[in-house]
Structures are given as structure tokens and as C-alpha cells.
Design a protein around this motif. Structure first.
Motif, PDB file in Angstrom:
ATOM      1  N   GLN A  38       1.164  -0.746   0.126  1.00 28.41           N
ATOM      2  CA  GLN A  38      -0.342  -0.361  -0.283  1.00 28.41           C
ATOM      3  C   GLN A  38       0.749   1.423   0.074  1.00 28.41           C
ATOM      4  O   GLN A  38       0.788   2.800  -0.547  1.00 28.41           O
ATOM      5  N   GLN A  39       2.156   1.117   0.341  1.00 26.13           N
ATOM      6  CA  GLN A  39       2.724   2.368   0.573  1.00 26.13           C
ATOM      7  C   GLN A  39       3.194   2.610  -0.967  1.00 26.13           C
ATOM      8  O   GLN A  39       3.778   4.081  -1.243  1.00 26.13           O
ATOM      9  N   SER A  40       3.348   1.393  -1.739  1.00 26.31           N
ATOM     10  CA  SER A  40       3.720   2.346  -3.384  1.00 26.31           C
ATOM     11  C   SER A  40       2.260   2.495  -3.955  1.00 26.31           C
ATOM     12  O   SER A  40       2.242   2.350  -5.368  1.00 26.31           O
ATOM     13  N   ASP A  41       1.291   2.353  -3.321  1.00 34.43           N
ATOM     14  CA  ASP A  41       0.090   3.485  -4.177  1.00 34.43           C
ATOM     15  C   ASP A  41      -0.463   2.566  -4.657  1.00 34.43           C
ATOM     16  O   ASP A  41      -0.983   2.771  -5.941  1.00 34.43           O
ATOM     17  N   PHE A  42       0.017   1.011  -5.219  1.00 28.84           N
ATOM     18  CA  PHE A  42      -0.443  -0.238  -5.211  1.00 28.84           C
ATOM     19  C   PHE A  42      -2.295  -0.101  -5.965  1.00 28.84           C
ATOM     20  O   PHE A  42      -2.875  -0.491  -4.314  1.00 28.84           O
ATOM     21  N   ASP A  43      -3.150   0.068  -6.386  1.00 35.44           N
ATOM     22  CA  ASP A  43      -4.114   0.084  -6.928  1.00 35.44           C
ATOM     23  C   ASP A  43      -5.396  -1.156  -7.039  1.00 35.44           C
ATOM     24  O   ASP A  43      -6.303  -0.851  -7.526  1.00 35.44           O
ATOM     25  N   SER A  44      -4.285  -1.861  -7.499  1.00 38.79           N
ATOM     26  CA  SER A  44      -4.721  -3.403  -7.252  1.00 38.79           C
ATOM     27  C   SER A  44      -5.961  -4.001  -5.780  1.00 38.79           C
ATOM     28  O   SER A  44      -6.020  -5.064  -5.989  1.00 38.79           O
ATOM     29  N   LEU A  45      -4.942  -3.389  -5.197  1.00 40.28           N
ATOM     30  CA  LEU A  45      -4.834  -4.321  -3.536  1.00 40.28           C
ATOM     31  C   LEU A  45      -6.509  -4.227  -3.393  1.00 40.28           C
ATOM     32  O   LEU A  45      -6.561  -5.004  -1.630  1.00 40.28           O
ATOM     33  N   ASP A  46      -7.298  -3.594  -3.398  1.00 47.28           N
ATOM     34  CA  ASP A  46      -8.796  -3.484  -2.861  1.00 47.28           C
ATOM     35  C   ASP A  46      -9.393  -4.341  -3.494  1.00 47.28           C
ATOM     36  O   ASP A  46     -10.010  -5.131  -2.982  1.00 47.28           O
ATOM     37  N   GLY A  56       9.834  -7.533   0.302  1.00 43.92           N
ATOM     38  CA  GLY A  56       9.812  -6.164   1.239  1.00 43.92           C
ATOM     39  C   GLY A  56      10.203  -6.753   2.806  1.00 43.92           C
ATOM     40  O   GLY A  56      10.560  -5.725   3.951  1.00 43.92           O
ATOM     41  N   ALA A  57       8.739  -7.580   3.761  1.00 42.48           N
ATOM     42  CA  ALA A  57       8.814  -7.883   5.449  1.00 42.48           C
ATOM     43  C   ALA A  57      10.595  -8.435   5.360  1.00 42.48           C
ATOM     44  O   ALA A  57      10.703  -8.126   6.634  1.00 42.48           O
ATOM     45  N   THR A  58      10.528  -9.292   4.454  1.00 46.49           N
ATOM     46  CA  THR A  58      12.230  -9.887   4.872  1.00 46.49           C
ATOM     47  C   THR A  58      13.393  -8.445   5.261  1.00 46.49           C
ATOM     48  O   THR A  58      14.044  -8.404   6.139  1.00 46.49           O
TER      49      THR A  58
END
Length: 328
Positions: free
Chosen positions: A24-32, A221-223
């Protein structure tokens, strides 16, 4: 690994939510529209198999014997007399020499065959992208075609000349180590975009659905977030620094890591014992990027022996690869 299905499912789902928050930090618009409940039965089946495997590893000997029995083999218990005779036979220098000679001969043949295969891959014919795409779709391939495909994939991965040494390093997991190192350091600014692109591809292939284990396994990212939280990147910058268990920053690192052992196991795949020392923890994380520690000397500290370490920076050509990746 976990031997509890519920625990494994919950940890994977928590990791998925963490990865989504990072995206979501990358403004990824497909997450919804993302559907994480896709193929719930497959996810449950994966967890059952994983738990079964983990339990088998905890009782490895018993698992192997049971598998042999299921295949129809007859397991014979050796009597104490037979075991004693075998031990006596092994003690004889002649028997030991024969065993060692045979083991060395087998190891030599295996090594020669492997080196021959690596050389064959490195010298395989260069193929075009179109040829590669066609070859990748084929279910049946000759050895020659398999080598051509592998060589092309190595070119895509590393963008450097393909040698037999590179093939060996790739087989040993070099690419995974380099990816983690690159996106944690010189390529850090591209990490979010990289994970977003991978997530986009996964969503497109799944038509908005994801298979949680694959989704979590592909993202870094998490790692990298965990390694940054533990201040691993700053340790890499000072090549001359000497490390010891009593260093304040390493003790803080260990305290943080041990307080989050379960999360680290889920995210990074590193299992830490409750009594792990700071140096042990640092070594485990360095191993993820192909680095190591060397013991320089031993000193006395408060009437105890204290080992002094330094990080070993591998001279394996990785920064040449990083330069190629930066130019992409």
C-alpha cells in the motif's frame, strides 16, 4: 518448522496482511480487489503437507523406516552380536581404507559429472527470446534444449557472461542471496516497485486471486524490513569493525530478535533458540545474503574468554551483477 496446522495458517495469513500493508505504500491500486481466500482448500492442503513434512523432520529416522515399510520393504532389527561384529570390522585399517577409497571414487565421479554438466550449460547455444518462449512451453525437451533454456535464464538473471562457475553458484542459491543483498542496499529504492510489479503479475495470473504461500514467498519487503529493524545493513558498511557479544548494539539486536522469534521464523525463515547469542543471530542473518563471520582472536574480559569477529565480505563478483541490475 511448525507442526500445528492452525499456527501455520495463522502465521501465513499475518504475513500476507503485512505484505499487503507494505504494498500500500507504493499506491498499488489493485489491492482493493485482492482475494486472499482463494482456493482455501488448497491452502489447507498445503498446510497439512507442510506440517506433515515438519513432523517427519523432527523424527527423521522413524519417518524413513515407516516410508520403507509402506513401500513393502522388510526392516530387520540387527542383533547386538551383528552390530558388535560390524564395529570390529570397521575398526580394521584394511576395511576403513576400502571404504574411504570407494567414497572418494564416488565423490570424484559425481564432481566430474556435475562440472561437465555446468560446462555444457555455460557453452550451450545462444537462443533468442522467441526461441526461449517457445522452448519454455514445451513439456518434453532434449538435454540440449534444457541447457539452452537454462543458459538463457541465467543471462536474464545476471546479465553477465555465463561461465560454469556461475552455473554452480546459481545452483547453490546465489541468486536469492544477491536479490536480498541488492534490494537491502544499493537497490533499496527499487524494492517497493519490485514487489508491486510481482504482486501485479500474481494478481493478473490469478485474475484477482492469490495463493497465499506463493504470494508471501515471492515478496522481499517484509524480510528486508526485519533486517533493517535489526540494523543489519549498517553492519555491512564498516568493513573493519570488530564484533563481539558484549557490544551494546548487538545486544539490542539480540534482544529485539529474541522477543520476535516467531515473527522472524515466519517472515525470514530463520529459527532462533531462546539462548542465541548476538553473534549467532548476526551470523544467521548474514548467511541469508552469502556473508559470514571470521574469528580474529580471543581476549580476556572480566575473567572470561571473549571471541572477536569481523564480517567476511565475499569476493564473488556480486557487485558486477548489481551494476548490471542498476542499469536495467
Amino acid at each position: 518448522g511448525s507442526t500445528s496446522i492452525t499456527s501455520l495458517l495463522n502465521s501465513e495469513q499475518r504475513l500476507t496482511q503485512l505484505n499487503i500493508r507494505l504494498l500500500q505504500q507504493s499506491d498499488f491500486d489493485s489491492l482493493d480487489d485482492i482475494e486472499i481466500g482463494f482456493q482455501a482448500e488448497s491452502f489447507l492442503c498445503w498446510a497439512k503437507l507442510a506440517v506433515r513434512f515438519n513432523a517427519g523432520m523432527n523424527q527423521y529416522r522413524e519417518s524413513i523406516l515407516e516410508a520403507l515399510r509402506l513401500e513393502g520393504h522388510h526392516i530387520l532389527e540387527a542383533s547386538p552380536e551383528v552390530l558388535a561384529n560390524n564395529l570390529e570390522a570397521k575398526k580394521s585399517s584394511e576395511t576403513l581404507t576400502e571404504i574411504n577409497d570407494l567414497q572418494e571414487a564416488i565423490a570424484t565421479v559425481i564432481k566430474q559429472n556435475y562440472q561437465t554438466e555446468c560446462e555444457a550449460i555455460a557453452t550451450a547455444r545462444n537462443i533468442s527470446l522467441t526461441e526461449y518462449q517457445k522452448l519454455k512451453k514445451r513439456l518434453s525437451k532434449t538435454n540440449k534444449q534444457q541447457r539452452e533454456q537454462r543458459r538463457f535464464e541465467l543471462m536474464l538473471r545476471y546479465s553477465i557472461p555465463i561461465t560454469s562457475e556461475l552455473v554452480e553458484k546459481d545452483d547453490a542459491g546465489w541468486y536469492q542471496q544477491l536479490q536480498l543483498h541488492y534490494f537491502m542496499t544499493v537497490g533499496r529504492q527499487y524494492l517497493v516497485a519490485r514487489d508491486a510489479e510481482i504482486a501485479k503479475t500474481i494478481l493478473e495470473l490469478g485474475k484477482g486471486n492469490i495463493f497465499i504461500p506463493d504470494f508471501n514467498d515471492r515478496l522481499l519487503g517484509a524480510t528486508i524490513g526485519v533486517m533493517e529493524l535489526l540494523k543489519i545493513p549498517p553492519l555491512l558498511k564498516d568493513k573493519q569493525r570488530e564484533l563481539k557479544n558484549i557490544d551494546e548494539d548487538l545486544q539490542l539486536l539480540a534482544k529485539t530478535a529474541l522477543a520476535n522469534r516467531a515473527a522472524i521464523k515466519t517472515i525470514v525463515g530463520i529459527g532462533l533458540a531462546v539462548n542465541s547469542s548476538p553473534i549467532t543471530i548476526v551470523r544467521r542473518f548474514l548467511d541469508k545474503i552469502g556473508y559470514s563471520l571470521e574469528c580474529l582472536r580471543t581476549e580476556s574480559h572480566q575473567k572470561k574468554r571473549l571471541r572477536i569477529y569481523r564480517i567476511v565480505h565475499p569476493d564473488d563478483g556480486r557487485f558486477e551483477v548489481f551494476q548490471q541490475w542498476l542499469q536495467r
